[in-house]
Each structure stands twice: as C-alpha cells, then as structure tokens.
Design a protein around this motif. Structure first.
Motif, PDB file in Angstrom:
ATOM      1  N   GLY A 104     -23.195 -10.404 -11.891  1.00  0.00           N
ATOM      2  CA  GLY A 104     -22.822 -10.268 -13.513  1.00  0.00           C
ATOM      3  C   GLY A 104     -21.945  -9.077 -14.011  1.00  0.00           C
ATOM      4  N   GLN A 105     -22.637  -7.857 -12.942  1.00  0.00           N
ATOM      5  CA  GLN A 105     -21.939  -6.590 -13.305  1.00  0.00           C
ATOM      6  C   GLN A 105     -20.516  -6.733 -12.707  1.00  0.00           C
ATOM      7  N   GLN A 106     -20.587  -7.202 -11.424  1.00  0.00           N
ATOM      8  CA  GLN A 106     -19.553  -7.260 -10.397  1.00  0.00           C
ATOM      9  C   GLN A 106     -18.375  -8.126 -11.324  1.00  0.00           C
ATOM     10  N   ARG A 107     -18.592  -9.183 -12.060  1.00  0.00           N
ATOM     11  CA  ARG A 107     -17.831  -9.920 -12.633  1.00  0.00           C
ATOM     12  C   ARG A 107     -17.204  -9.360 -13.898  1.00  0.00           C
ATOM     13  N   ARG A 108     -18.125  -8.546 -14.719  1.00  0.00           N
ATOM     14  CA  ARG A 108     -17.528  -7.576 -15.648  1.00  0.00           C
ATOM     15  C   ARG A 108     -16.575  -6.528 -14.998  1.00  0.00           C
ATOM     16  N   VAL A 109     -16.612  -5.955 -13.887  1.00  0.00           N
ATOM     17  CA  VAL A 109     -15.606  -5.010 -13.072  1.00  0.00           C
ATOM     18  C   VAL A 109     -14.327  -6.149 -13.222  1.00  0.00           C
ATOM     19  N   ALA A 110     -14.559  -7.300 -12.694  1.00  0.00           N
ATOM     20  CA  ALA A 110     -13.090  -8.136 -12.393  1.00  0.00           C
ATOM     21  C   ALA A 110     -12.494  -8.467 -14.131  1.00  0.00           C
ATOM     22  N   LEU A 111     -13.547  -8.669 -15.024  1.00  0.00           N
ATOM     23  CA  LEU A 111     -13.020  -9.020 -16.277  1.00  0.00           C
ATOM     24  C   LEU A 111     -12.238  -7.661 -17.041  1.00  0.00           C
ATOM     25  N   ALA A 112     -12.359  -6.626 -16.616  1.00  0.00           N
ATOM     26  CA  ALA A 112     -11.946  -5.274 -17.051  1.00  0.00           C
ATOM     27  C   ALA A 112     -10.603  -5.440 -17.138  1.00  0.00           C
ATOM     28  N   ARG A 113      -9.999  -6.213 -16.506  1.00  0.00           N
ATOM     29  CA  ARG A 113      -8.471  -6.487 -16.402  1.00  0.00           C
ATOM     30  C   ARG A 113      -8.123  -6.882 -17.688  1.00  0.00           C
ATOM     31  N   LEU A 114      -8.675  -7.770 -18.613  1.00  0.00           N
ATOM     32  CA  LEU A 114      -8.461  -8.434 -19.796  1.00  0.00           C
ATOM     33  C   LEU A 114      -8.265  -7.480 -20.941  1.00  0.00           C
ATOM     34  N   TRP A 115      -8.749  -6.115 -20.659  1.00  0.00           N
ATOM     35  CA  TRP A 115      -8.544  -5.060 -21.589  1.00  0.00           C
ATOM     36  C   TRP A 115      -7.348  -4.031 -20.919  1.00  0.00           C
ATOM     37  N   LEU A 116      -6.968  -4.179 -19.681  1.00  0.00           N
ATOM     38  CA  LEU A 116      -6.076  -3.053 -19.187  1.00  0.00           C
ATOM     39  C   LEU A 116      -4.852  -3.584 -18.909  1.00  0.00           C
ATOM     40  N   ASN A 117      -4.370  -4.874 -19.184  1.00  0.00           N
ATOM     41  CA  ASN A 117      -2.930  -5.522 -19.167  1.00  0.00           C
ATOM     42  C   ASN A 117      -2.462  -5.664 -20.402  1.00  0.00           C
ATOM     43  N   ASP A 118      -1.198  -6.127 -20.622  1.00  0.00           N
ATOM     44  CA  ASP A 118      -0.753  -6.982 -21.676  1.00  0.00           C
ATOM     45  C   ASP A 118      -0.135  -8.031 -21.399  1.00  0.00           C
ATOM     46  N   ALA A 119      -0.355  -8.769 -20.242  1.00  0.00           N
ATOM     47  CA  ALA A 119       0.431 -10.011 -19.961  1.00  0.00           C
ATOM     48  C   ALA A 119      -0.029 -10.790 -21.286  1.00  0.00           C
ATOM     49  N   LYS A 120       0.957 -11.742 -21.515  1.00  0.00           N
ATOM     50  CA  LYS A 120       0.621 -12.692 -22.731  1.00  0.00           C
ATOM     51  C   LYS A 120       0.184 -13.939 -22.297  1.00  0.00           C
ATOM     52  N   LEU A 121       0.164 -14.613 -21.066  1.00  0.00           N
ATOM     53  CA  LEU A 121      -0.524 -15.605 -20.586  1.00  0.00           C
ATOM     54  C   LEU A 121      -1.511 -15.448 -19.603  1.00  0.00           C
ATOM     55  N   TRP A 122      -2.653 -15.985 -19.889  1.00  0.00           N
ATOM     56  CA  TRP A 122      -3.965 -15.780 -19.060  1.00  0.00           C
ATOM     57  C   TRP A 122      -4.365 -16.922 -18.593  1.00  0.00           C
ATOM     58  N   PHE A 123      -4.720 -17.083 -17.249  1.00  0.00           N
ATOM     59  CA  PHE A 123      -5.258 -18.055 -16.542  1.00  0.00           C
ATOM     60  C   PHE A 123      -6.570 -17.531 -16.005  1.00  0.00           C
ATOM     61  N   LEU A 124      -7.735 -18.216 -16.705  1.00  0.00           N
ATOM     62  CA  LEU A 124      -9.051 -17.545 -16.057  1.00  0.00           C
ATOM     63  C   LEU A 124      -9.651 -18.838 -15.497  1.00  0.00           C
ATOM     64  N   ASP A 125     -10.184 -18.537 -14.553  1.00  0.00           N
ATOM     65  CA  ASP A 125     -10.865 -19.749 -13.894  1.00  0.00           C
ATOM     66  C   ASP A 125     -12.676 -19.447 -13.907  1.00  0.00           C
ATOM     67  N   GLU A 126     -13.352 -19.957 -14.750  1.00  0.00           N
ATOM     68  CA  GLU A 126     -14.739 -19.935 -14.829  1.00  0.00           C
ATOM     69  C   GLU A 126     -15.081 -18.388 -15.277  1.00  0.00           C
ATOM     70  N   PRO A 127     -14.486 -17.830 -16.319  1.00  0.00           N
ATOM     71  CA  PRO A 127     -14.649 -16.578 -16.610  1.00  0.00           C
ATOM     72  C   PRO A 127     -16.037 -16.010 -16.875  1.00  0.00           C
ATOM     73  N   PHE A 128     -16.917 -16.989 -17.466  1.00  0.00           N
ATOM     74  CA  PHE A 128     -18.211 -16.916 -17.847  1.00  0.00           C
ATOM     75  C   PHE A 128     -19.286 -16.954 -16.730  1.00  0.00           C
ATOM     76  N   THR A 129     -18.703 -16.928 -15.544  1.00  0.00           N
ATOM     77  CA  THR A 129     -19.754 -17.113 -14.341  1.00  0.00           C
ATOM     78  C   THR A 129     -20.536 -15.986 -14.231  1.00  0.00           C
ATOM     79  N   ALA A 130     -21.653 -15.911 -14.141  1.00  0.00           N
ATOM     80  CA  ALA A 130     -22.624 -15.064 -13.759  1.00  0.00           C
ATOM     81  C   ALA A 130     -22.546 -13.910 -15.077  1.00  0.00           C
ATOM     82  N   VAL A 131     -22.207 -13.985 -16.209  1.00  0.00           N
ATOM     83  CA  VAL A 131     -22.151 -13.368 -17.468  1.00  0.00           C
ATOM     84  C   VAL A 131     -23.186 -13.717 -18.400  1.00  0.00           C
ATOM     85  N   ASP A 132     -23.995 -12.662 -18.926  1.00  0.00           N
ATOM     86  CA  ASP A 132     -24.883 -13.175 -19.854  1.00  0.00           C
ATOM     87  C   ASP A 132     -24.421 -13.314 -21.145  1.00  0.00           C
ATOM     88  N   LYS A 133     -25.392 -13.647 -22.119  1.00  0.00           N
ATOM     89  CA  LYS A 133     -24.966 -14.185 -23.388  1.00  0.00           C
ATOM     90  C   LYS A 133     -24.099 -13.337 -24.163  1.00  0.00           C
TER      91      LYS A 133
END
Length: 177
Positions: A104-133
C-alpha cells in the motif's frame, strides 16, 4: 468514467491503446480532433498513465522516485514533494527504499504523480489496489479536485466508487467469443 469488466475483458488493453502505448487493431485514437500518432509528443503532455503495477524503482526511496519521475518527464512543480508525501501518509518514510515499504505504501508512492503533474487526461488502472480506506477517500478527493479543474479521468476498478461519484459514467466490457 469508470471502466468495468471481468478479469481478461480488455480493460488494461483499452487504457494502453488510449494512452498511445499500444496500437488499435482497427481505427485510430483521436484527441482534440487529431490522431494521437500524428502529434504524440503534444498528446503525451496531456496524459498521465498509472498502471496496475506501481512503476516505481524499488531501489530508490519515495522522494527519489518522485524526483526521478519529474526529471524524466521534464516536469517542474511548485509543490514541495515532502508535502505531497506527507499528504499521502508517507511522512517519515520518504528516505526508506521503496522495496522496504508495504504494498500500500509503494502504491502511494506511485500515486504521488496525481499531485505532481498538470496533465488533463488521467488513465488509471486499478488505482485503489492495496490502498486502505483512508487512502481511497484521499484519492477520491483528488479525483474530485481534478474533475473540478476540467480534467478527465478514465479508470478501472473492481471497487464501487462512493456516492460522491455515482453520477460518473460506467463503461462495461464483456468477453466476446
């Protein structure tokens, strides 16, 4: 838009085609009335793809992974990377090699990209995998911010989104024999 379907239905394949990583067997992907293959560099600047796998270097720590991702994509951010990692619950772990973090922590490192970019179009494949509530709620909050800023999201998930997102479209993929 949430893309649904059983395992093997082609959800990831569709995301990869739309992101420009794979070629469609027929037709073409168009963005802003242009074939993405003809102007892929400009299209790629508008796209953020986070796959089912984390796509982080397990030898690097969280901070180094974020900085490496920014550098390789030629991106600059006004955000403090430490603040982003703190927001993701990784404060105190920013210097730990990713291989030593939980899934879950590794997944959060990957998901930090959602805050670090300004791309308008996001393609997210199973973004909730291993992430807690708590992490799922944080992601959905970030999704709402992105949509409010005129962004677009196409994601796959085997989980239902909260009622806050019940108005979003769903595309159902099924096996075809």
């Amino acid at each position: 838009m949430q893309l649904e379907g059983p395992n093997g239905a082609g959800k990831t394949s569709l995301l990869r085609i739309l992101a420009g990583f794979s070629e469609p067997m027929q037709g073409q992907v168009r963005f802003m009335q242009k074939c993405i293959r003809r102007d892929y560099e400009n299209y790629a600047l508008q796209v953020l793809f986070i796959g089912h796998k984390t796509g982080v270097n397990t030898q690097l720590n969280a901070l180094e992974n974020c900085q490496f991702w920014l550098d390789t994509h030629g991106l600059k951010t006004d955000l403090n990377i430490y603040d982003v990692l703190s927001n993701l619950g990784l404060v105190g772990l920013e210097d730990v090699p990713v291989r030593q973090l939980s899934a879950g922590q590794q997944r959060r490192v990957a998901l930090a990209r959602l805050w670090l970019n300004d791309a308008k179009l996001w393609f997210l494949d199973e973004p909730f995998t291993a992430v807690d509530k708590k992490g799922v709620a944080l992601l959905q909050q970030r999704f709402a911010q992105h949509l409010a800023q005129q962004g677009a999201i196409l994601l796959t998930s085997h989980q239902d989104l909260t009622a806050h997102f019940s108005h979003l479209s769903k595309l159902q993929l099924e096996y075809r024999i």
